[in-house]
Design an enzyme around this catalytic site. Structure first.
Site, PDB file in Angstrom:
ATOM      1  N   ASN A 165       1.020  -1.155   0.102  1.00  0.00           N
ATOM      2  CA  ASN A 165       0.147  -0.109   0.049  1.00  0.00           C
ATOM      3  C   ASN A 165       0.835   1.243   0.000  1.00  0.00           C
ATOM      4  O   ASN A 165       0.497   2.474  -0.474  1.00  0.00           O
ATOM      5  CB  ASN A 165      -1.152  -0.120   1.124  1.00  0.00           C
ATOM      6  CG  ASN A 165      -0.312  -0.076   2.444  1.00  0.00           C
ATOM      7  OD1 ASN A 165       0.687  -0.736   2.651  1.00  0.00           O
ATOM      8  ND2 ASN A 165      -1.364   0.200   3.413  1.00  0.00           N
ATOM      9  N   GLU A 262       4.086  -4.498  12.424  1.00  0.00           N
ATOM     10  CA  GLU A 262       3.184  -3.435  12.068  1.00  0.00           C
ATOM     11  C   GLU A 262       2.022  -3.902  11.479  1.00  0.00           C
ATOM     12  O   GLU A 262       1.924  -4.353   9.946  1.00  0.00           O
ATOM     13  CB  GLU A 262       3.830  -2.276  11.362  1.00  0.00           C
ATOM     14  CG  GLU A 262       4.983  -1.467  11.891  1.00  0.00           C
ATOM     15  CD  GLU A 262       4.576  -0.634  13.049  1.00  0.00           C
ATOM     16  OE1 GLU A 262       3.562  -0.549  13.191  1.00  0.00           O
ATOM     17  OE2 GLU A 262       5.665  -0.145  13.730  1.00  0.00           O
ATOM     18  N   CYS A 296      -3.219   0.961   6.667  1.00  0.00           N
ATOM     19  CA  CYS A 296      -3.581   0.458   8.082  1.00  0.00           C
ATOM     20  C   CYS A 296      -4.361   1.223   9.038  1.00  0.00           C
ATOM     21  O   CYS A 296      -4.899   0.753   9.958  1.00  0.00           O
ATOM     22  CB  CYS A 296      -2.244  -0.147   8.653  1.00  0.00           C
ATOM     23  SG  CYS A 296      -1.018   1.309   8.822  1.00  0.00           S
ATOM     24  N   GLU A 475       7.830   1.999  14.698  1.00  0.00           N
ATOM     25  CA  GLU A 475       8.537   2.743  13.714  1.00  0.00           C
ATOM     26  C   GLU A 475       8.834   4.150  13.932  1.00  0.00           C
ATOM     27  O   GLU A 475       8.025   4.694  14.843  1.00  0.00           O
ATOM     28  CB  GLU A 475       7.863   2.668  12.253  1.00  0.00           C
ATOM     29  CG  GLU A 475       7.813   1.544  11.514  1.00  0.00           C
ATOM     30  CD  GLU A 475       7.175   1.316  10.366  1.00  0.00           C
ATOM     31  OE1 GLU A 475       7.203   0.518   9.468  1.00  0.00           O
ATOM     32  OE2 GLU A 475       6.170   2.224  10.050  1.00  0.00           O
TER      33      GLU A 475
HETATM   34  P1  NAD Z   1       0.446  -9.055   3.697  1.00  0.00           P
HETATM   35  O1  NAD Z   1       0.627  -9.728   5.180  1.00  0.00           O
HETATM   36  O2  NAD Z   1      -0.267 -10.126   2.693  1.00  0.00           O
HETATM   37  O3  NAD Z   1       1.947  -9.178   3.113  1.00  0.00           O
HETATM   38  C1  NAD Z   1       2.905  -8.622   3.714  1.00  0.00           C
HETATM   39  C2  NAD Z   1       4.345  -9.031   3.237  1.00  0.00           C
HETATM   40  O4  NAD Z   1       4.524 -10.251   3.760  1.00  0.00           O
HETATM   41  C3  NAD Z   1       4.338  -9.212   2.086  1.00  0.00           C
HETATM   42  O5  NAD Z   1       5.722  -9.016   1.348  1.00  0.00           O
HETATM   43  C4  NAD Z   1       4.126 -10.797   1.639  1.00  0.00           C
HETATM   44  O6  NAD Z   1       4.825 -11.396   0.601  1.00  0.00           O
HETATM   45  C5  NAD Z   1       4.817 -11.164   2.972  1.00  0.00           C
HETATM   46  N1  NAD Z   1       4.303 -12.295   3.353  1.00  0.00           N
HETATM   47  C6  NAD Z   1       2.798 -13.072   3.394  1.00  0.00           C
HETATM   48  N2  NAD Z   1       2.797 -14.125   3.893  1.00  0.00           N
HETATM   49  C7  NAD Z   1       4.025 -14.543   4.409  1.00  0.00           C
HETATM   50  C8  NAD Z   1       4.581 -15.658   5.179  1.00  0.00           C
HETATM   51  N3  NAD Z   1       3.751 -16.567   5.603  1.00  0.00           N
HETATM   52  N4  NAD Z   1       5.644 -15.590   5.748  1.00  0.00           N
HETATM   53  C9  NAD Z   1       6.659 -14.543   5.217  1.00  0.00           C
HETATM   54  N5  NAD Z   1       6.196 -13.417   4.582  1.00  0.00           N
HETATM   55  C10 NAD Z   1       4.890 -13.458   4.146  1.00  0.00           C
HETATM   56  O7  NAD Z   1      -0.269  -7.732   3.548  1.00  0.00           O
HETATM   57  P2  NAD Z   1      -0.441  -6.810   2.460  1.00  0.00           P
HETATM   58  O8  NAD Z   1      -1.719  -7.259   1.903  1.00  0.00           O
HETATM   59  O9  NAD Z   1       0.501  -6.811   1.385  1.00  0.00           O
HETATM   60  O10 NAD Z   1      -0.669  -5.262   3.312  1.00  0.00           O
HETATM   61  C11 NAD Z   1      -1.847  -5.250   3.848  1.00  0.00           C
HETATM   62  C12 NAD Z   1      -1.917  -5.398   5.261  1.00  0.00           C
HETATM   63  O11 NAD Z   1      -0.545  -4.555   5.853  1.00  0.00           O
HETATM   64  C13 NAD Z   1      -3.230  -4.885   5.943  1.00  0.00           C
HETATM   65  O12 NAD Z   1      -3.640  -5.542   7.232  1.00  0.00           O
HETATM   66  C14 NAD Z   1      -2.709  -3.579   6.729  1.00  0.00           C
HETATM   67  O13 NAD Z   1      -3.454  -2.888   7.937  1.00  0.00           O
HETATM   68  C15 NAD Z   1      -1.199  -4.075   6.851  1.00  0.00           C
HETATM   69  N6  NAD Z   1      -0.423  -2.688   7.166  1.00  0.00           N
HETATM   70  C16 NAD Z   1       0.055  -2.194   8.129  1.00  0.00           C
HETATM   71  C17 NAD Z   1       0.582  -0.954   8.608  1.00  0.00           C
HETATM   72  C18 NAD Z   1       1.054  -0.530   9.955  1.00  0.00           C
HETATM   73  O14 NAD Z   1       1.924   0.353  10.285  1.00  0.00           O
HETATM   74  N7  NAD Z   1       0.562  -1.286  11.145  1.00  0.00           N
HETATM   75  C19 NAD Z   1       1.021  -0.203   7.375  1.00  0.00           C
HETATM   76  C20 NAD Z   1       0.540  -0.760   6.185  1.00  0.00           C
HETATM   77  C21 NAD Z   1      -0.273  -1.964   6.255  1.00  0.00           C
END
Ligand code: NAD
Length: 509
Positions: A165, A262, A296, A475
């Site tokens: 995102n 996060e 998020c 962060e």
């Molecule tokens: P995601 O969890 O699908 O993926 C995040 C990253 O983790 C990607 O690089 C993905 O390939 C990797 N990943 C996925 N499964 C994995 C596994 N089993 N082992 C290791 N790595 C793995 O998330 P997304 O769809 O890319 O992003 C959206 C999510 O991120 C939402 O839930 C959002 O709330 C969260 N987010 C949180 C913050 C924050 O600051 N708290 C900021 C932005 C987004």
């Protein structure tokens, strides 16, 4: 190091289709994965780029490169590391217009948003380069003629796993702190938006950052899992969904590797009768619909006090109806598509079920007529449902799209109870001109990042992070820098005499 892709020279233009190799050990690497992964443009649904899929061998090679470069990077004076990071910030500033266009094409987020966000990215490198110089420990004289002082050392190789995102913003928030602290990094960007992270790795080489300090492996969850499990990795920092966070936390615990997580959220926007109403409506609109609701801390539950409830709903509906949805490359576009077909279908599922459940649809639900080149894009109409009860799935679940709910409350206690409902504790904003009320309410909110009379403001100096199902660690700020360091102590004997215990000497006092 194997299979360098010497001939690759990316065009800094998101228009043409390009096939990206991996980037580790200071150079482009062809990668040993079987089939490159297609990356789609969210606005059109068509393939925009292809990216090499890292094999297990690539992940190992990237981690080995990071491990090899740790000693040299850590040994540099903090000021010298800072100079290199400021150099990278300078390159980012120069290439800002093109980077913003790239980021808009990759994420589908409107160019106006990406110009605003990219314009601030260099600040994270400059901030962490600066504060690392000011890292101070303590020292004490302790009993028996000893001097004890604080020592900080980096973890070594850090794995940075990032979402789609805000590909560059989130990567730079993590990377700037990690590198300033003397760590090297292996980055695993989201498979849905990996290309700008690869560009950043190449620009770091141009900035003179030594080979192996920044390494990028692209691929999906399997690549992420291989990285997390790699024995070179000594610290893990993930931004992603809560489900992924739990998987990564389990893998980290297996090797006793610390992590920062996060994760997801379900951010409430609390609007009190004492708010300046037009400002609160504009703020809620921004909170809920910037990035098409895919951050998020997107405002997704609007809690509005009864006295202004109906007026808020009507004004918000009017503002949402006026949002211009369309091509992210156009400066007049307010809202673009969501990231993928799966995201669109998930959002539309919430929309359909809410409508079937009798929730009051006050805005959206229908896509505007889009130009022909966007018909395959992943668009979701910005939508508002009012009178949504707290047991409804729209009130509970992280939807991650431009679909929001409005719920009425009567009292301050009820507002706090509704805001704190659920397992997340990440963001919240409070809208009121009553300063006493604002601080009273904020003090009771279960959220790590709170705004009063604004939303989404983010700065390298302002701590970012949640608790509960939103994860742990920080962060931004000193906490982020210190999270990338291991704090220890050194005790120095300053007396001439050594208390030889087995010769009858004393070790206490
Ligand atoms: P995601 O969890 O699908 O993926 C995040 C990253 O983790 C990607 O690089 C993905 O390939 C990797 N990943 C996925 N499964 C994995 C596994 N089993 N082992 C290791 N790595 C793995 O998330 P997304 O769809 O890319 O992003 C959206 C999510 O991120 C939402 O839930 C959002 O709330 C969260 N987010 C949180 C913050 C924050 O600051 N708290 C900021 C932005 C987004």
């Amino acid at each position: 190091m194997h299979a360098p892709a010497d001939s690759f020279d990316p065009v800094l233009d998101p228009g043409p289709f390009q096939s990206f190799p991996l980037h580790y050990g200071g150079q482009w690497q062809a990668g040993r994965g079987a089939v490159p992964r297609k990356v789609l443009r969210p606005a059109t649904g068509s393939p925009g780029w292809s990216v090499a899929e890292a094999s297990a061998e690539d992940v190992e090679a990237a981690c080995a490169a990071a491990a090899t470069s740790v000693a040299g990077w850590t040994a540099l004076d903090t000021d010298e590391r800072g100079r290199l990071l400021r150099g990278l910030a300078g390159i980012l500033r120069e290439r800002m217009p093109e980077l913003a266009e790239f980021e808009a094409a990759v994420t589908g987020r409107p160019i106006r948003e990406m110009r605003a966000q990219m314009g601030r990215i260099p600040e994270w490198f400059e901030y962490f380069a600066g504060i690392a110089l000011g890292l101070e420990g303590g020292s004490n004289r302790v009993k028996g003629g000893f001097l004890t002082y604080t020592r900080y050392r980096p973890h070594g190789v850090c794995a940075l796993l990032t979402p789609w995102n805000h590909p560059i913003l989130i990567l730079v928030k993590k990377m700037a702190a990690a590198l300033a602290a003397g760590n090297t990094v292996v980055v695993k960007p989201s498979e849905l938006a990996p290309v700008t992270s690869l560009l950043l790795a190449q620009w770091a080489v141009e900035a003179g950052i030594p080979a192996g300090v920044i390494n990028v492996v692209t691929g999906g969850p399997e690549t992420g899992a291989a990285l997390v499990a790699n024995t070179h990795v000594a610290h893990i920092d993930l931004t992603g969904g809560t489900t992924t966070g739990k998987i990564v936390a389990r893998a980290a615990a297996e090797r006793m590797v610390p992590c920062t997580l996060e994760l997801g959220g379900k951010t409430p926007i609390l609007v009190f009768d004492s708010a300046e109403l037009d400002e609160a409506v504009a703020g809620a609109l921004f909170a809920g619909f910037v990035a098409a609701g895919q951050t998020c801390v997107s405002g997704s539950r609007f809690l509005v006090q009864r006295g202004v409830y109906e007026a808020f709903v009507q004004k918000l509906a009017g503002r949402v109806a006026a949002l211009r949805q369309g091509d992210p490359a156009q400066a007049e576009t307010d809202i673009g598509p969501v990231i993928s077909a799966a995201s669109r279908d998930r959002c539309m599922g919430y929309f359909e079920r809410a409508r079937a459940s009798g929730a009051r649809l006050v805005a959206g639900g229908v896509l505007p007529e889009l130009p022909a080149h966007l018909v395959g894009g992943f668009f979701v109409p910005p939508t508002v449902f009012a009178d949504v009860p707290p047991d409804h799935e729209m009130f509970r679940d992280e939807i991650f799209g431009p679909v929001v709910s409005v719920t009425a409350f009567d009292t301050e206690d009820e507002a706090v109870r509704l805001a704190n409902a659920g397992p997340y504790a990440l963001g919240a904003s409070v809208w009121t001109r009553d300063i006493l009320l604002a601080h009273r309410v904020v003090d009771r909110l279960k959220a790590g990042v709170v705004w009063i009379n604004d939303h989404h403001k983010n700065d390298p100096r302002s701590i970012w992070g949640g608790s509960g199902e939103s994860g742990y660690g920080h962060e931004n700020g000193w906490d982020a820098l210190k999270g990338y360091l291991i704090k220890g102590s050194v005790t120095v004997r300053t007396t001439d005499s050594f208390g030889d215990w087995f010769a009858g000497g004393s070790r206490y006092g």
